[in-house]
Design a protein around this motif. Structure first.
Motif, mmCIF file in Angstrom:
data_model
loop_
_atom_site.group_PDB
_atom_site.id
_atom_site.type_symbol
_atom_site.label_atom_id
_atom_site.label_comp_id
_atom_site.label_asym_id
_atom_site.label_seq_id
_atom_site.Cartn_x
_atom_site.Cartn_y
_atom_site.Cartn_z
ATOM 1 N N SER A 112 0.816 -1.211 0.000
ATOM 2 C CA SER A 112 0.000 0.000 0.000
ATOM 3 C C SER A 112 0.851 1.264 0.000
ATOM 4 O O SER A 112 0.554 2.235 -0.701
ATOM 5 C CB SER A 112 -0.943 -0.001 1.212
ATOM 6 O OG SER A 112 -0.214 -0.064 2.419
ATOM 7 N N PHE A 151 2.594 1.719 -3.356
ATOM 8 C CA PHE A 151 1.616 2.107 -4.380
ATOM 9 C C PHE A 151 1.480 3.625 -4.414
ATOM 10 O O PHE A 151 1.455 4.236 -5.483
ATOM 11 C CB PHE A 151 0.265 1.457 -4.076
ATOM 12 C CG PHE A 151 -0.779 1.684 -5.143
ATOM 13 C CD1 PHE A 151 -0.894 0.813 -6.218
ATOM 14 C CD2 PHE A 151 -1.638 2.770 -5.067
ATOM 15 C CE1 PHE A 151 -1.845 1.023 -7.203
ATOM 16 C CE2 PHE A 151 -2.590 2.991 -6.047
ATOM 17 C CZ PHE A 151 -2.707 2.111 -7.126
ATOM 18 N N GLY A 194 4.095 -3.030 -5.520
ATOM 19 C CA GLY A 194 3.263 -1.868 -5.212
ATOM 20 C C GLY A 194 3.708 -0.636 -5.965
ATOM 21 O O GLY A 194 2.885 0.134 -6.470
ATOM 22 N N LEU A 249 2.652 -1.091 -9.676
ATOM 23 C CA LEU A 249 1.207 -0.907 -9.872
ATOM 24 C C LEU A 249 0.810 0.553 -9.702
ATOM 25 O O LEU A 249 -0.022 1.072 -10.455
ATOM 26 C CB LEU A 249 0.438 -1.781 -8.881
ATOM 27 C CG LEU A 249 0.568 -3.298 -9.065
ATOM 28 C CD1 LEU A 249 -0.173 -4.038 -7.965
ATOM 29 C CD2 LEU A 249 0.048 -3.714 -10.443
ATOM 30 N N GLY A 250 1.402 1.220 -8.704
ATOM 31 C CA GLY A 250 1.086 2.624 -8.484
ATOM 32 C C GLY A 250 1.538 3.498 -9.640
ATOM 33 O O GLY A 250 0.803 4.388 -10.091
#
Length: 239
Positions: free
Chosen positions: A24, A27, A144, A147-148
């Motif tokens: 998280s 990301f 992460g 993907l971010g």
């Protein structure tokens, strides 16, 4: 679920919560990088070679500000110097199997959370367990970020700007709780915040780059902490 201690599988299991947290946070870091124009693959490479949230965030800021390699090196040295002490402490819990090649290979994975989990174990830590503990957090951090950064090139700007705030929220969450419990930390953090704001807002200090602003604030806070709250050590003669 219980696994045999000091195995790769038990390390993997202990690393799952860390990996979810890293996923998280990274990301949000990837979102910020994408909004700044850093290519996705470059961000992935940076995260794969730099497993430290504060260090990577500071490094990205210096890159975007056009800072020098000297600024980058000194900033990373200051921000990540705590890992020297963590590694030194953790070395006392390593098994005899941890030879020099194993120590060098595992050193990239010594983060705050991984150190906390490994050092809290009642047993000595083997290379197998340490590699298992590092695996999922490493993958989570790199994945992460990827993907971010990829999502940042797809999502609307208003969404990416909103998600980018999460990274700053993470740093606030790291600093605020300890300072509420320990007034000494607040006395160290506040001068660093004030000095950083002065460098940023005062026109007379415009010549100081973002990278050196971090260095100056960090060193000043460390000096204030050392002068006001020195750590008492035992005199060997008194033992």
């Amino acid at each position: 679920m219980k696994f045999q201690k000091n195995t790769y599988i038990s390390g993997l299991y202990d690393g799952i919560p860390i990996a979810l947290g890293y996923l998280s946070v990274s990301f949000s870091l990837g979102i910020q990088a994408a909004s700044s124009g850093i290519p996705v693959l470059w961000m992935l490479l940076i995260s794969m070679t730099n497993l430290t949230s504060a260090g990577e965030k500071a490094g990205i800021d210096i890159i975007l500000a056009g800072g020098s390699l000297v600024e980058m090196a000194v900033t990373q040295l200051m921000i990540n110097s705590r890992y020297f002490l963590m590694s030194l402490s953790l070395s006392q819990k390593l098994t005899e199997e941890f030879n020099l090649p194993n120590r060098l290979a595992a050193s990239i994975g010594v983060t705050d959370e991984i150190f906390a989990v490994a050092s809290s174990k009642a047993h000595s830590v083997s290379p197998r367990y340490m590699y298992g503990l590092i695996t999922f957090p490493y993958i989570g951090w790199a994945l992460g970020t990827f993907l971010g950064a990829a999502a940042g090139n797809i999502l609307p700007e208003i969404v990416t700007n909103a998600l980018g705030i999460a990274l700053y929220g993470m740093f606030i969450a790291i600093v605020v709780p300890p300072t509420k419990k320990n007034p000494k930390l607040l006395a160290v953090v506040l001068p660093a915040v004030v000095l950083s704001c002065l460098i940023y807002y005062l026109p007379a200090l415009d010549f100081i780059s973002d990278g050196f602003a971090i260095i100056i604030s960090t060193i000043t806070a460390a000096i204030i902490g050392a002068l006001l709250f020195p750590v008492e050590t035992e005199d060997p003669a008194d033992e």
